[in-house]
Design a protein around this motif. Structure first.
Motif, PDB file in Angstrom:
ATOM      1  N   THR A 195       0.802  -1.227   0.000  1.00  8.31           N
ATOM      2  CA  THR A 195       0.000   0.000   0.000  1.00  8.31           C
ATOM      3  C   THR A 195       0.834   1.276   0.000  1.00  8.31           C
ATOM      4  O   THR A 195       0.319   2.348  -0.318  1.00  8.31           O
ATOM      5  CB  THR A 195      -0.922   0.026   1.234  1.00  8.31           C
ATOM      6  OG1 THR A 195      -0.111   0.092   2.426  1.00  8.31           O
ATOM      7  CG2 THR A 195      -1.780  -1.231   1.280  1.00  8.31           C
ATOM      8  N   GLY A 196       2.100   1.173   0.398  1.00 14.41           N
ATOM      9  CA  GLY A 196       2.942   2.360   0.514  1.00 14.41           C
ATOM     10  C   GLY A 196       2.730   3.126   1.798  1.00 14.41           C
ATOM     11  O   GLY A 196       3.391   4.140   2.046  1.00 14.41           O
ATOM     12  N   ALA A 197       1.815   2.634   2.654  1.00 17.13           N
ATOM     13  CA  ALA A 197       1.571   3.282   3.941  1.00 17.13           C
ATOM     14  C   ALA A 197       2.719   2.978   4.894  1.00 17.13           C
ATOM     15  O   ALA A 197       3.482   2.021   4.707  1.00 17.13           O
ATOM     16  CB  ALA A 197       0.252   2.793   4.535  1.00 17.13           C
ATOM     17  N   HIS A 198       2.840   3.803   5.929  1.00 12.24           N
ATOM     18  CA  HIS A 198       3.908   3.649   6.911  1.00 12.24           C
ATOM     19  C   HIS A 198       3.319   3.166   8.231  1.00 12.24           C
ATOM     20  O   HIS A 198       2.349   3.742   8.727  1.00 12.24           O
ATOM     21  CB  HIS A 198       4.661   4.967   7.091  1.00 12.24           C
ATOM     22  CG  HIS A 198       5.269   5.476   5.815  1.00 12.24           C
ATOM     23  ND1 HIS A 198       4.587   6.286   4.940  1.00 12.24           N
ATOM     24  CD2 HIS A 198       6.486   5.254   5.263  1.00 12.24           C
ATOM     25  CE1 HIS A 198       5.362   6.565   3.901  1.00 12.24           C
ATOM     26  NE2 HIS A 198       6.519   5.952   4.074  1.00 12.24           N
ATOM     27  N   VAL A 199       3.926   2.130   8.787  1.00 10.24           N
ATOM     28  CA  VAL A 199       3.402   1.483   9.974  1.00 10.24           C
ATOM     29  C   VAL A 199       4.433   1.544  11.089  1.00 10.24           C
ATOM     30  O   VAL A 199       5.618   1.280  10.866  1.00 10.24           O
ATOM     31  CB  VAL A 199       3.040   0.008   9.691  1.00 10.24           C
ATOM     32  CG1 VAL A 199       2.426  -0.633  10.926  1.00 10.24           C
ATOM     33  CG2 VAL A 199       2.100  -0.092   8.491  1.00 10.24           C
ATOM     34  N   HIS A 200       3.958   1.917  12.303  1.00  9.15           N
ATOM     35  CA  HIS A 200       4.837   1.922  13.464  1.00  9.15           C
ATOM     36  C   HIS A 200       4.650   0.610  14.222  1.00  9.15           C
ATOM     37  O   HIS A 200       3.540   0.268  14.632  1.00  9.15           O
ATOM     38  CB  HIS A 200       4.533   3.104  14.382  1.00  9.15           C
ATOM     39  CG  HIS A 200       5.568   3.325  15.435  1.00  9.15           C
ATOM     40  ND1 HIS A 200       5.517   2.736  16.672  1.00  9.15           N
ATOM     41  CD2 HIS A 200       6.715   4.060  15.409  1.00  9.15           C
ATOM     42  CE1 HIS A 200       6.564   3.107  17.388  1.00  9.15           C
ATOM     43  NE2 HIS A 200       7.308   3.910  16.642  1.00  9.15           N
ATOM     44  N   ALA A 201       5.738  -0.139  14.382  1.00  7.84           N
ATOM     45  CA  ALA A 201       5.660  -1.490  14.930  1.00  7.84           C
ATOM     46  C   ALA A 201       5.120  -1.518  16.352  1.00  7.84           C
ATOM     47  O   ALA A 201       4.305  -2.381  16.698  1.00  7.84           O
ATOM     48  CB  ALA A 201       7.043  -2.138  14.879  1.00  7.84           C
ATOM     49  N   GLU A 202       5.547  -0.586  17.201  1.00  3.36           N
ATOM     50  CA  GLU A 202       5.179  -0.612  18.617  1.00  3.36           C
ATOM     51  C   GLU A 202       3.736  -0.197  18.845  1.00  3.36           C
ATOM     52  O   GLU A 202       3.010  -0.826  19.620  1.00  3.36           O
ATOM     53  CB  GLU A 202       6.121   0.278  19.420  1.00  3.36           C
ATOM     54  CG  GLU A 202       5.874   0.242  20.923  1.00  3.36           C
ATOM     55  CD  GLU A 202       6.871   1.072  21.700  1.00  3.36           C
ATOM     56  OE1 GLU A 202       6.622   1.330  22.894  1.00  3.36           O
ATOM     57  OE2 GLU A 202       7.903   1.470  21.121  1.00  3.36           O
ATOM     58  N   THR A 203       3.304   0.868  18.183  1.00  7.47           N
ATOM     59  CA  THR A 203       1.965   1.406  18.426  1.00  7.47           C
ATOM     60  C   THR A 203       0.925   0.874  17.438  1.00  7.47           C
ATOM     61  O   THR A 203      -0.276   0.977  17.694  1.00  7.47           O
ATOM     62  CB  THR A 203       1.972   2.937  18.331  1.00  7.47           C
ATOM     63  OG1 THR A 203       2.316   3.329  16.987  1.00  7.47           O
ATOM     64  CG2 THR A 203       2.985   3.528  19.302  1.00  7.47           C
ATOM     65  N   GLY A 204       1.388   0.345  16.309  1.00  7.00           N
ATOM     66  CA  GLY A 204       0.457  -0.107  15.289  1.00  7.00           C
ATOM     67  C   GLY A 204      -0.134   1.020  14.461  1.00  7.00           C
ATOM     68  O   GLY A 204      -0.996   0.797  13.609  1.00  7.00           O
ATOM     69  N   LYS A 205       0.318   2.237  14.701  1.00  9.59           N
ATOM     70  CA  LYS A 205      -0.194   3.396  13.971  1.00  9.59           C
ATOM     71  C   LYS A 205       0.180   3.299  12.497  1.00  9.59           C
ATOM     72  O   LYS A 205       1.316   2.962  12.153  1.00  9.59           O
ATOM     73  CB  LYS A 205       0.363   4.683  14.574  1.00  9.59           C
ATOM     74  CG  LYS A 205      -0.139   5.957  13.911  1.00  9.59           C
ATOM     75  CD  LYS A 205       0.456   7.185  14.592  1.00  9.59           C
ATOM     76  CE  LYS A 205      -0.050   8.468  13.937  1.00  9.59           C
ATOM     77  NZ  LYS A 205       0.522   9.673  14.593  1.00  9.59           N
TER      78      LYS A 205
END
Length: 283
Positions: A195-205
């Motif tokens: 998707t090209g989206a950016h994901v933060h591993a710890e928060t799931g944001k």
């Protein structure tokens, strides 16, 4: 320009929903006063200007610095060399269009009349959060990636459009735009290849924008401001020189020589490294 007005939670400046950021204990897990003691020492060793003892104004300032450091997850005990970032964040004026208010409990929140935004997070918090990481390691990674994978021209043009920059009119912003193209992801962030989206591993944001976009947006704003300041200073300097030259008309050779020496000395001082240009100011 932006003001730091104090307002209540009326219909026009209503605080955002949810709980405000607990900036008193977020980073250090203890009170601001305790964090200040860790950073600056105990009551007998505070290096204040009042005979070695810190006065209340200095203590308040120290607490503000530690509070703003905690908002950036910056531990001043472990990283005292980055204290200047917390100090600058504390002193920074709000960007144009933003106002600060307090809710009924005294918690600050921020509104933007033009966009209708209302938020607990300081408008510059994400910029300074990005600055902390860029100073620590991000800049080195960016320079290395830019050298190993120079951005293509079409990528630069596309990014400039995304950032609202016309490189034909603002060529001095090219380096910033190229930095946006090759910007590394901060720790904990990854890009979803599908998707090209950016994901933060710890928060799931998950966010569509690059996590450093707000950092670069503020860099662009500041470069533009400095450019305008320098242009105004140059115009004022030219105006002073023109007026001085006009005074030479009808003067004696001795008077002309004296005025010429004054102009030359003024130009020499202006060109000295670190010299403050006349007419500089906020904008």
């Amino acid at each position: 320009s932006a003001t730091r007005g104090r307002g209540g939670g009326d219909g026009h400046n209503a605080p955002p929903p949810g709980s405000p950021f607990d900036k008193f204990n977020e980073s250090f897990g203890r009170s601001k006063a305790g964090a200040v003691k860790d950073v600056f020492g105990d009551g007998g060793g505070l290096g204040g200007s009042n005979g070695g003892l810190i006065d209340q104004d200095e203590l308040d300032a120290a607490m503000e610095v530690v509070e703003h450091a905690s908002m950036l997850n910056l531990d001043l005990v472990a990283q005292p060399e980055l204290q200047w970032i917390a100090e600058e964040f504390w002193q920074a004026p709000l960007p144009e269009g933003w106002d600060e208010h307090e809710d009924a409990a005294g918690q600050p929140f921020f509104t933007n009349a033009a966009t209708g935004a209302s938020q607990w997070v300081h408008p510059l918090q994400r910029y300074y959060h990005g600055l902390v990481w860029m100073v620590k390691e991000g800049n080195k990674l960016l320079v290395r990636k830019r050298k190993e994978e120079p951005p293509e021209e079409d990528e630069v043009v596309e990014m400039a459009t995304y950032a609202g920059v016309d490189l034909a009119k603002e060529p001095h912003l090219r380096e910033v735009i190229e930095g946006m193209v090759v910007a590394p992801l901060p720790p904990g962030w990854s890009e979803d290849p599908a998707t090209g989206a950016h994901v933060h591993a710890e928060t799931g944001k998950t966010v569509d924008a690059h996590p450093l976009d707000e950092y670069f947006a503020e860099v662009i704003r500041r470069v533009r401001w400095e450019r305008r300041r320098a242009e105004r200073a140059e115009l004022k300097a030219q105006d002073r020189e023109d007026r001085a030259k006009q005074k030479l008309v009808g003067q004696t050779p001795q008077q002309k020589a004296a005025v010429a020496r004054i102009i030359a000395a003024d130009e020499a001082n202006t060109k000295k490294p670190g010299a403050v240009a006349a007419g500089g100011g906020g904008g």
